[in-house]
Enzyme design. Sequence first.
Site: not given
Length: 549
Positions: A109, A151, A166
């Site tokens: 991520c 994250h 995202d």
Amino acid sequence: RKNTPSLPKTMTTHFSPAYPWDKSSLKSMPVDLQQLEKLDAYALKVNVKNSVEELVKALLKQARTDLEKVRVIWMWICHHIEYDVVGYHNKSQLSSKPRDVLQMGKSICEGYAELFEHMCRLAGIQCKKLSGHAKGYGYKTGQTFTGDSDHAWNAVYLEGRWHLLDSTWGSGSVDDAFTKFTYRYNEFYFLTHPALFINNHFPDNSNWQLLKPTLTLKEFENNMLHNSNFYTLGLLATHPETPIIQTVNGKASVSVECHPGTLFMFKLKGTDKHGLMTLKKDGMELDIYPQNTGRHKLEIFAKPSKAEASDDVYTCVVEYVVECESVDKAMRFPKDLLQPVGPSWFSKRQGFLQPSHKEPVLHTNDGRCSLTFTLGKDISVQTSLHTDGSSLTEDEGRRHVLQTQCKSQVKLKVHLPHAGNFVLKIYSKKRSDPGNYDYVFNYLIRCLNTEVKWPPFPKRYIKWLPDYEIEEPLSGLLPANRNVHFKLKMHSIAKVLVQAEDTYTLTQNMGYWEGTCNTSGCTEVFVMVHENANHSFYSQVLRYEVETQ
């Protein structure tokens, strides 16, 4: 533009947080996906790997507005960078520098978010990399979040305000063992409405929730997790809104609110046998009765009911943990009961209108009940009655329900053979179809009176037409050595005989065929009809049994 703060210090008008969600759009600004289709297709084809600058230059050839610039970058990353499952387990070897992520074609991520930020900046778009806690892979219902954030995602500045996205979660998903990544594009995480994004993303800096009021970490932990399927299927809310629920006297209740036309199913510890689910026009209601104490996983699945939905599978949309302190043993359901229970918009769509009983459960004290429907289509109806144990064969189950149909009115009379829980299943088929009947819906019938013991209705043969009616005798078991009165409603018949030891003729009176027969000396009684006075043969229409001495 230049004066825009790169990070919101306070909630100024810049942020104008749209909260709460008005349920009209999943995105924080209007996005016409159809208009973007050509641009999306272009972004997927761009194949530049030598430098991030060259890649951005190539992508921007087709993008005019800021939204289009963000879109091509988003689309390219979601379809060209895969999640690095190996790197995730061995982070020391991992670089999340944009240049390295591009060369490798994979990252975690952190790398997705850094590449996104870098590409946006090259395109002249303000973009931030955000970090925080996420309810992603490995999340367990009700868990707490401690320690460092786990994250990363982004915020972009478009049309005078900040928006969230995202690209890691937009690109696909990893399997349960966390060993394999699958590209599966997810539109939901592009410019997600902040009120929905907060459902599984909690930023370290609460200003970046873009919400007013902001949520505390505790609230985030306690809130229900709705995954993207929940919203993309048009679901709106769940009750209760906490993921862990306690039973009260052995029962827990859950409901889902949604746009009309959604089908549901549920599993409690992997089975749908310990609950009663009813479909409502705008959602569903579910009562759960766990048959063991302790913690149970409750999953709720949904799918759109439109026939054209090609991937006709149920998707898990919400999970609860049900904590059960005591068991209600009386709420055991027959294994033949199918979910959902009772009539609904779905049975209405199949042609069953105006049911006399709208609730899923029928309670009867004397073991008898009647139901009526109006048929909105030209269909034939069939029913069956089931209970646990071997007390009813399939044929006997059918004979405990008496069905009459007059024009579009269907009436069902049910006489239960004994006390207990029964399932009344209702099937239909197009009248013109030669094929089989399709199951439509079912009721649960409960009778606690242990004195109840109704015999089946008489056996009906093929010549007994749907709109014929039995007034008497309704019982398929006649007393021995008695005179029994017959009263039957039949049309287009020339003559009716009742054949016992002797043969008796019924006479026509005010639309009914009536008369008496004596049951002595025989074990069964047949009702026979002459359809045409000129013919010599009779057809059997009903068969009664006679009690043995």
